[in-house]
Design a protein around this motif. Structure first.
Motif, PDB file in Angstrom:
ATOM      1  N   SER A 473     -24.453  42.599 -18.392  1.00  0.00           N
ATOM      2  CA  SER A 473     -24.613  41.104 -17.822  1.00  0.00           C
ATOM      3  C   SER A 473     -23.388  40.250 -18.419  1.00  0.00           C
ATOM      4  N   VAL A 474     -22.751  39.578 -17.537  1.00  0.00           N
ATOM      5  CA  VAL A 474     -21.799  38.669 -18.084  1.00  0.00           C
ATOM      6  C   VAL A 474     -21.886  37.446 -17.943  1.00  0.00           C
ATOM      7  N   ALA A 475     -21.876  36.675 -18.933  1.00  0.00           N
ATOM      8  CA  ALA A 475     -22.112  35.160 -18.939  1.00  0.00           C
ATOM      9  C   ALA A 475     -20.751  34.456 -18.563  1.00  0.00           C
ATOM     10  N   LEU A 476     -20.621  33.677 -17.633  1.00  0.00           N
ATOM     11  CA  LEU A 476     -19.532  32.982 -16.831  1.00  0.00           C
ATOM     12  C   LEU A 476     -19.650  31.638 -17.179  1.00  0.00           C
ATOM     13  N   PRO A 517     -21.287  25.798  -8.116  1.00  0.00           N
ATOM     14  CA  PRO A 517     -20.190  26.930  -8.677  1.00  0.00           C
ATOM     15  C   PRO A 517     -19.684  26.304  -9.861  1.00  0.00           C
ATOM     16  N   SER A 518     -19.921  24.968 -10.140  1.00  0.00           N
ATOM     17  CA  SER A 518     -19.244  24.356 -11.532  1.00  0.00           C
ATOM     18  C   SER A 518     -20.334  24.712 -12.728  1.00  0.00           C
ATOM     19  N   GLU A 519     -21.390  25.231 -12.466  1.00  0.00           N
ATOM     20  CA  GLU A 519     -22.324  25.413 -13.469  1.00  0.00           C
ATOM     21  C   GLU A 519     -22.193  26.881 -13.982  1.00  0.00           C
ATOM     22  N   PRO A 520     -22.556  27.378 -15.356  1.00  0.00           N
ATOM     23  CA  PRO A 520     -22.559  28.714 -15.781  1.00  0.00           C
ATOM     24  C   PRO A 520     -23.263  29.727 -14.858  1.00  0.00           C
ATOM     25  N   ILE A 521     -23.314  30.901 -14.972  1.00  0.00           N
ATOM     26  CA  ILE A 521     -23.954  31.698 -14.279  1.00  0.00           C
ATOM     27  C   ILE A 521     -23.788  33.264 -14.717  1.00  0.00           C
ATOM     28  N   LEU A 522     -24.784  34.092 -14.626  1.00  0.00           N
ATOM     29  CA  LEU A 522     -24.554  35.321 -15.105  1.00  0.00           C
ATOM     30  C   LEU A 522     -24.109  36.422 -13.858  1.00  0.00           C
ATOM     31  N   LEU A 523     -23.328  37.428 -14.265  1.00  0.00           N
ATOM     32  CA  LEU A 523     -22.759  38.147 -13.335  1.00  0.00           C
ATOM     33  C   LEU A 523     -23.383  39.522 -13.749  1.00  0.00           C
ATOM     34  N   HIS A 524     -23.868  40.337 -12.824  1.00  0.00           N
ATOM     35  CA  HIS A 524     -24.383  41.690 -13.042  1.00  0.00           C
ATOM     36  C   HIS A 524     -23.439  42.803 -12.644  1.00  0.00           C
TER      37      HIS A 524
END
Ligand SMILES: Cc1cc2nc3c(=O)[nH]c(=O)nc-3n(C[C@H](O)[C@H](O)[C@H](O)COP(=O)(O)OP(=O)(O)OC[C@H]3O[C@@H](n4cnc5c(N)ncnc54)[C@H](O)[C@@H]3O)c2cc1C
Length: 649
Positions: A473-476, A517-524
């Protein structure tokens, strides 16, 4: 991108730069990670000095990290899954270092369960229902959190809770849930039909974001992101790929062709043949594709089987909807095979599906709430998703059910009318006593725990090789690069991670997924360590050794490099855009399933998992391993069987 790609090359030189890791941002302190890694060490460390007042009253209550205020493993980052401190004692037992001196806890239970995954939690649920509501049950698990593979990754990003599954992803199985397993979901308040609407499958498409395939120059001779893969005829995406013309035509034929590559054979004959050849052999020898086309498909099977197309049968691939079979006009239904039928999805249509924001951690948390309501206050599955577990309640002496973490069981021995269960916590060995015991842990470990098991049973258990996997899990900080490139997820056939995708949009209760898209999100991100060319079991063994020898820093470097290389053209800068990383490492991941390419066909009573799970006196065996099926319904069904076996005595 594989080890061969870890250095900077070509286009990514501008991102990785001469200093490699430094420009990728690996030297940049991630405040969250640094802080939480510290917390991780404390969590795995020696017994805490902050006892709950009620516990301190009992001289026999041995306090652990979980009893301390602030203990909260779901928010830990860095190396998770089989985290440091969780497996070393088990490996010592495997290597013959047996602990004999143990402190007697003088605690006796009706049932001691080894393993706090879904199977262990379900076993407690069934035992309480079928034996007595006041049953005293102790659950021991070696990890710092409960749930087994069904773990939860939590991140607070810009003040908002973001969740991802650290392992078990969805309620989904190749067959419908059995009545018993389906009833457990009902008992947990999980109405799959009603809740299936919480995931918006069309969200990213509605923003113009689609799946893509990344081709790297080293493997394909062209560096290209094929955007919109399968969202329109594949010829559109292939045309700009730079792949040789013949390879483009091959891929088009596999994906959209309607050719019968086995003319003159009945559907049953074709299926039998497909069960005896790999998907790779099918594509190479019957579809007759180019070697580069094989490279394009090599890792297509990684997600489901943890091995490449050389080690998975073509029949399994047909049964799981992989491309290239439509012209064969195969009739629905699989051919019967050992244990669960390999092409189960084709046979039954599969189970209902449901993905919670933290995956099947919600199933584990629901089971825990039923067992220990005080640890997870609330009433509905909607409120459950955002409720924090009160870890200090898990092992409270006040209740009849206790969940003890950071406790690796090293010995399970029957003594008179009881079973002595020895476990190591914080470097010390303890023994607890159960009238009965259920081993819901990894089955291949059981011969080391119970050396007095019959030789034949031990052999059967030893033969089980689980599949290693990594879910990261990568927090962007934002997903603007994804929006700019029109990409929601990327398959990278020869990448270090063969797949990465933006967190699915799931809204439930108070929990809301990011929308802008300007908000933080998680990448799996998914990585499957394996070695093509060997049998499936050997591939997993090599992969597991690699996984246990890969430090977090290598993962971090490869994550940063891969994202820079693939998403850099959209403006992605790993040094700026990555907020935190959690690597969920599962050296012992999926339960193995029988593989028609390598496993002999045997009558049910002679199948290793049936021999291996036999009851032994007061000890019964659960876990999805006992079904040789890597699914939550199997974990629950095996718990039910094990409980029935020990209650009958
Ligand atoms: C990455 C990943 C993704 C998956 N995705 C899905 C999915 O989408 N859907 C699905 O249905 N299934 C999925 N699965 C399969 C998953 O394994 C099962 O669904 C289910 O969670 C297994 O539960 P379990 O309790 O049988 O085993 P586990 O979850 O493995 O639990 C067993 C527990 O016992 C512990 N243990 C082992 N030895 C000892 C010991 N000596 N002492 C104490 N504790 C011990 C283990 O560490 C573990 O915590 C996935 C698995 C993985 C690894």
């Amino acid at each position: 991108m594989g080890k061969k790609h870890t250095g900077s090359s070509g286009d990514d030189a501008s991102v990785a730069g001469a200093n490699g890791s430094r420009d990728l941002g690996a030297d940049r302190s991630i405040p969250r990670r640094d802080f939480l890694q510290g917390a991780l060490i404390a969590a795995a460390g020696v017994a805490t000095e902050l006892p709950l007042a009620s516990l301190a009253a009992s001289p026999l209550e041995i306090l652990g990290a979980q009893d301390r205020a602030g203990y909260y493993p779901p928010a830990l980052t860095g190396m998770r899954g089989s985290h440091p401190g969780s497996f070393e004692n088990a490996h010592a037992v495997r290597d013959g270092h047996v602990t004999t001196d143990a402190i007697d806890t003088q605690q006796s239970y009706d049932l001691v369960i080894v393993g706090g995954g879904i199977s262990g939690l379900a076993a407690a649920h069934f035992y309480r229902d079928r034996a007595s509501r006041s049953s005293r049950i102790l659950i021991l698990d070696n990890h710092d959190d409960f749930g087994g593979h069904a773990k939860r990754n939590e991140f607070m990003l810009n003040g908002r809770l973001n969740l991802l599954n650290g392992g078990t992803l969805s309620i989904e199985s190749p067959r419908p849930y059995s009545p018993v397993a389906a009833q457990v979901l009902v008992d947990c308040g999980i109405d799959v039909d009603r809740l299936s609407k919480i995931e918006n499958h069309r969200f990213y498409g509605s923003l113009g974001l689609h799946g893509a395939v990344f081709l790297d120059r080293e493997t394909f001779g062209t560096e290209h992101l094929m955007v919109g893969w399968k969202s329109s005829p594949v010829a559109h995406a292939l045309a700009k790929s730079g792949l040789p013309e013949q390879v483009q035509r091959d891929i088009e034929r596999v994906e959209e062709g309607n050719i019968d590559y086995m003319p003159g054979m009945s559907s049953a004959q074709k299926k039998l043949r497909l069960s005896s050849i790999s998907y790779r052999d099918y594509l190479r020898d019957l579809v007759k594709v180019q070697p580069l086309t094989l490279a394009f498909y090599q890792t297509h099977t990684h997600g489901l089987w943890g091995a490449g197309i050389d080690a998975v049968s073509a029949l399994d691939c047909w049964g799981s909807d992989m491309p290239g079979f439509s012209g064969l006009k195969l009739e629905p239904g699989s051919i019967p095979r050992m244990g669960y039928t390999p092409a189960g999805f084709a046979d039954t249509g599969g189970s209902k599906t449901l993905h919670f924001p933290d995956g099947n951690a919600t199933v584990a948390r629901s089971l825990l709430r039923n067992l220990l309501p005080g640890a997870l206050p609330g009433k509905t599955v909607e409120d459950l998703v955002t409720t924090r577990v009160k870890y200090e309640e898990l092992d409270s002496p006040r209740g009849p059910i206790r969940v003890r973490l950071n406790s690796t069981v090293v010995k399970v021995a029957q003594k008179g009318n009881a079973v002595d269960v020895t476990y190591i916590r914080d470097g010390k060995a303890y023994v607890a006593h159960g009238a009965k015991c259920i081993l819901a842990c990894y089955n291949m470990m059981i011969p080391y725990l119970c050396p007095e098991l019959p030789e034949r049973q031990k052999q059967a258990l030893h033969s089980l090789v689980k599949t290693p996997l990594v879910y990261t899990s990568v927090a962007l900080r934002n997903w603007q690069a994804f929006a700019k490139l029109g990409v929601s997820g990327v398959q990278a056939p020869s990448g270090y991670h063969t797949d990465f995708r933006l967190n699915p949009k799931v809204d439930i209760g108070q929990y809301r997924s990011p929308t802008s898209p300007s908000e933080p999100i998680l990448l799996h991100m998914t990585r499957t360590p394996c070695k093509p060319g060997l049998t499936e079991d050997e591939q997993h063994k090599v992969g597991r050794a690699e996984l246990l020898n890969t430090p977090f820093s290598t993962f971090e470097h490869n994550i940063r490099e891969q994202l820079a290389r693939v998403m850099g053209p959209g403006g992605f800068d790993p040094a700026r855009d990555i907020e935190a990383i959690t690597v969920n490492r599962w050296p012992h991941g999926y339960a193995p399933e029988y593989n028609p390419l390598f496993d002999r066909e045997l009558p049910e009573a002679e199948q290793p998992h049936v021999i291996g799970r036999a009851k032994f006196g007061r000890i019964a065996i659960a876990n999805s391993d006992a079904a040789r099926a890597a699914y939550t319904d199997a974990a629950i069904d095996q718990a039910s069987r094990a409980v029935n076996e020990i209650i009958r005595d």
